[in-house]
Design a protein around this motif. Structure first.
Motif, PDB file in Angstrom:
ATOM      1  N   LEU A  73       1.122  -1.838   0.048  1.00  0.00           N
ATOM      2  CA  LEU A  73       0.100  -0.561  -0.115  1.00  0.00           C
ATOM      3  C   LEU A  73       0.896   1.475  -0.221  1.00  0.00           C
ATOM      4  N   ARG A  74       2.103   1.677   1.105  1.00  0.00           N
ATOM      5  CA  ARG A  74       3.347   2.320   0.652  1.00  0.00           C
ATOM      6  C   ARG A  74       3.421   2.396  -0.162  1.00  0.00           C
ATOM      7  N   LEU A  75       3.772   1.636  -1.578  1.00  0.00           N
ATOM      8  CA  LEU A  75       4.514   1.327  -2.520  1.00  0.00           C
ATOM      9  C   LEU A  75       3.600   1.925  -3.619  1.00  0.00           C
ATOM     10  N   LEU A  76       2.569   1.611  -3.119  1.00  0.00           N
ATOM     11  CA  LEU A  76       1.901   1.979  -4.739  1.00  0.00           C
ATOM     12  C   LEU A  76       0.934   3.704  -4.403  1.00  0.00           C
ATOM     13  N   ALA A  77       1.141   3.316  -3.387  1.00  0.00           N
ATOM     14  CA  ALA A  77       0.829   4.968  -2.915  1.00  0.00           C
ATOM     15  C   ALA A  77       1.608   6.020  -3.793  1.00  0.00           C
ATOM     16  N   LEU A  78       3.482   5.640  -3.326  1.00  0.00           N
ATOM     17  CA  LEU A  78       3.851   6.273  -3.940  1.00  0.00           C
ATOM     18  C   LEU A  78       4.435   7.182  -4.953  1.00  0.00           C
ATOM     19  N   PRO A  79       3.598   7.144  -6.340  1.00  0.00           N
ATOM     20  CA  PRO A  79       4.281   7.769  -7.506  1.00  0.00           C
ATOM     21  C   PRO A  79       3.278   9.085  -7.432  1.00  0.00           C
ATOM     22  N   GLU A  80       1.490   8.738  -6.962  1.00  0.00           N
ATOM     23  CA  GLU A  80       0.959   9.591  -6.732  1.00  0.00           C
ATOM     24  C   GLU A  80       1.706  11.024  -5.673  1.00  0.00           C
ATOM     25  N   ALA A  81       1.989  10.229  -4.553  1.00  0.00           N
ATOM     26  CA  ALA A  81       2.480  11.558  -3.264  1.00  0.00           C
ATOM     27  C   ALA A  81       3.811  12.113  -4.018  1.00  0.00           C
ATOM     28  N   LEU A  82       4.669  11.541  -4.543  1.00  0.00           N
ATOM     29  CA  LEU A  82       5.446  11.788  -5.499  1.00  0.00           C
ATOM     30  C   LEU A  82       5.410  13.483  -6.318  1.00  0.00           C
ATOM     31  N   GLY A  83       4.704  12.741  -7.055  1.00  0.00           N
ATOM     32  CA  GLY A  83       3.753  13.640  -8.562  1.00  0.00           C
ATOM     33  C   GLY A  83       3.742  14.969  -7.428  1.00  0.00           C
ATOM     34  N   TRP A  84       2.280  14.678  -6.727  1.00  0.00           N
ATOM     35  CA  TRP A  84       2.367  15.867  -6.076  1.00  0.00           C
ATOM     36  C   TRP A  84       3.181  16.762  -6.322  1.00  0.00           C
ATOM     37  N   TYR A  85       4.374  16.759  -4.966  1.00  0.00           N
ATOM     38  CA  TYR A  85       5.586  17.775  -4.782  1.00  0.00           C
ATOM     39  C   TYR A  85       6.304  17.813  -6.054  1.00  0.00           C
ATOM     40  N   MET A  86       6.455  17.222  -7.375  1.00  0.00           N
ATOM     41  CA  MET A  86       7.133  17.468  -7.941  1.00  0.00           C
ATOM     42  C   MET A  86       6.656  18.444  -9.059  1.00  0.00           C
ATOM     43  N   GLN A  87       5.000  18.532  -9.180  1.00  0.00           N
ATOM     44  CA  GLN A  87       4.429  19.833  -9.877  1.00  0.00           C
ATOM     45  C   GLN A  87       4.258  20.516  -9.186  1.00  0.00           C
ATOM     46  N   ARG A  88       4.452  20.917  -7.436  1.00  0.00           N
ATOM     47  CA  ARG A  88       4.305  21.828  -6.975  1.00  0.00           C
ATOM     48  C   ARG A  88       5.163  22.636  -6.105  1.00  0.00           C
ATOM     49  N   ILE A  89       6.158  21.857  -5.698  1.00  0.00           N
ATOM     50  CA  ILE A  89       7.374  22.522  -4.893  1.00  0.00           C
ATOM     51  C   ILE A  89       9.091  22.088  -5.801  1.00  0.00           C
ATOM     52  N   LEU A  90       8.998  21.011  -5.953  1.00  0.00           N
ATOM     53  CA  LEU A  90      10.367  21.207  -6.653  1.00  0.00           C
ATOM     54  C   LEU A  90      10.510  22.301  -7.698  1.00  0.00           C
ATOM     55  N   PRO A  91       9.532  22.897  -8.410  1.00  0.00           N
ATOM     56  CA  PRO A  91       9.909  23.693  -9.565  1.00  0.00           C
ATOM     57  C   PRO A  91      10.409  25.068  -8.560  1.00  0.00           C
TER      58      PRO A  91
END
Length: 399
Positions: free
Chosen positions: A140-158
């Motif tokens: 469950l933690r593993l399958l949640a990772l792609p979307e959670a990381l996507g949120w960070y990538m779209q909003r925080i990383l830039p």
């Protein structure tokens, strides 16, 4: 290409059921790969075969087993990031051996196995890929990772990347610690892109998760929670395998007691997974080992049903239009109203069920609307949206 993931509480026999399903698929003429995201590889033992190296190994006609070469995948996907982290730890005086340990992310092998799954899916070599997943909580933690990381990538990383580039000379001089460069940010973005593609693959119409359980109340309760959480994250569950069921025929008093107890749990399982097939496997006098024994196990479990049938119907998330706006439907089977908490942050719908949270980025058509109300009804979260400025309707429960 069909993708099947098997998960369940540790010790319920999910690896055996996954291996059996793959063996049956290959025996039917489908070119099949079976792989594991569990660090404790046991697939080779199930087939009584020797599997060496990180490449798929053929153990029977059309049946290939792959034990992930985590080191190779790590070097491809994490080396640039690790190199930067090591340089930071070196400046602050951390012992090199300890630094090496600190820069390996928890669960890295499971994450890298998902990247290998993506690579194999892209190869076009396979009709079927069967994945023996880690025990439920890790999956469950593993399958949640792609979307959670996507949120960070779209909003925080830039923003972080722009700030780092602008202030890098000052920060490096003031702190004495090297700031990340473009190679590090590029590596993170590349990792995110691959994980996003993994999610698209596993949440797509040709992929599904299969839950394996034994007829015990604690195990069944975990399976029910897993069903809810997998649906929360947008993954389809297409069936349940009840493993190690005591046969009723010829039972002595001791075994007859187990039969009665298991029948009670199995009746609850049938009620807990409405609309899903519940396949059964009887408790065997010996462990099924080898391709022939595993094919026989799969034939018994699926009892003539197509084990690779593609799930029908809509996925866990759908949107319906109304005169006032729209309703977003998110399947949450088994979830009670008091377990579900809902919020909104910009274009994200924040859905929390128990200890699990999903930041669900709304489609553009919904993002411009405002939430008018929500309710949990018959195992489904229904969120009502309306045009901004319209009056609220009646009969909705606010969560």
């Amino acid at each position: 290409m069909r993708v099947l993931l098997f998960t369940g509480k540790g010790g319920v026999g999910k690896s055996t059921v996954a291996a059996a399903t793959a063996a049956q698929a290959a025996a039917a003429g489908r070119r099949t790969l079976v792989m594991s995201t569990d660090a404790a590889h046991s697939l080779a033992d199930a087939y009584a075969a020797t599997v060496t190296g990180g490449s798929p190994t053929e153990v029977a006609p059309g049946l290939f087993v792959q034990q992930i070469d985590a080191q190779r995948r790590f070097e491809e996907s994490w080396a640039d990031i690790q190199g930067y982290l090591l340089s930071v730890l070196e400046v602050v005086g951390v012992d090199p051996v300890a630094a090496e340990e600190l820069t390996v992310i928890p669960g890295a092998e499971e994450v890298l196995a998902l990247l290998e799954l993506l690579e194999q899916a892209r190869s076009g070599r396979w009709d079927v890929i069967v994945v023996d997943c880690a025990p439920t909580a890790e999956t469950l933690r593993l399958l949640a990772l792609p979307e959670a990381l996507g949120w960070y990538m779209q909003r925080i990383l830039p923003m972080q990347r722009r700030l780092t580039k602008a202030l890098k000379p000052v920060l490096t001089k003031a702190a004495g610690v090297p700031m990340p460069g473009d190679t590090v940010f590029n590596a993170v973005e590349r990792l995110h892109t691959e994980l996003r593609q993994v999610r698209e693959l596993l949440a797509g119409p040709d992929a599904s998760v299969r839950l394996v359980l034994t007829p015990e109340r604690v195990v069944a309760a975990e399976a029910r929670r897993s069903f809810t959480t997998l649906s929360l994250y947008g993954y389809r569950v297409d069936g349940v395998v009840a493993n190690r069921v005591f046969p009723a025929d010829g039972a002595d008093d001791w075994r007859a007691g187990w039969v009665v107890a298991q029948d009670e749990v199995l009746a609850e399982v049938d009620e807990s997974f409405p609309g899903l097939p519940v396949w059964r496997s009887v408790y065997r006098p010996r462990e099924p080992v080898g391709v022939a024994a595993l094919v026989a196990l799969a034939d018994e479990v699926y009892a003539g049903a197509d084990a690779l049938a593609v799930p029908t119907g809509e996925g866990p998330f759908r949107v319906t239009r109304t005169a006032e706006g729209a309703v977003a439907h998110l399947a949450l089977p088994g979830a009670a109203r008091e377990q579900v908490h809902l919020g909104r942050n910009g274009d994200d719908l924040v859905v929390t069920v128990g200890s699990y949270r999903r930041l669900l980025t709304l489609p553009a058509g919904l993002a411009r609307l405002q939430v008018a109300g929500a309710r949990v009804e018959q195992g489904e979260l229904q969120v009502r949206f309306r045009e901004r400025g319209r009056a609220d309707g009646a009969g909705e429960e606010q969560l």
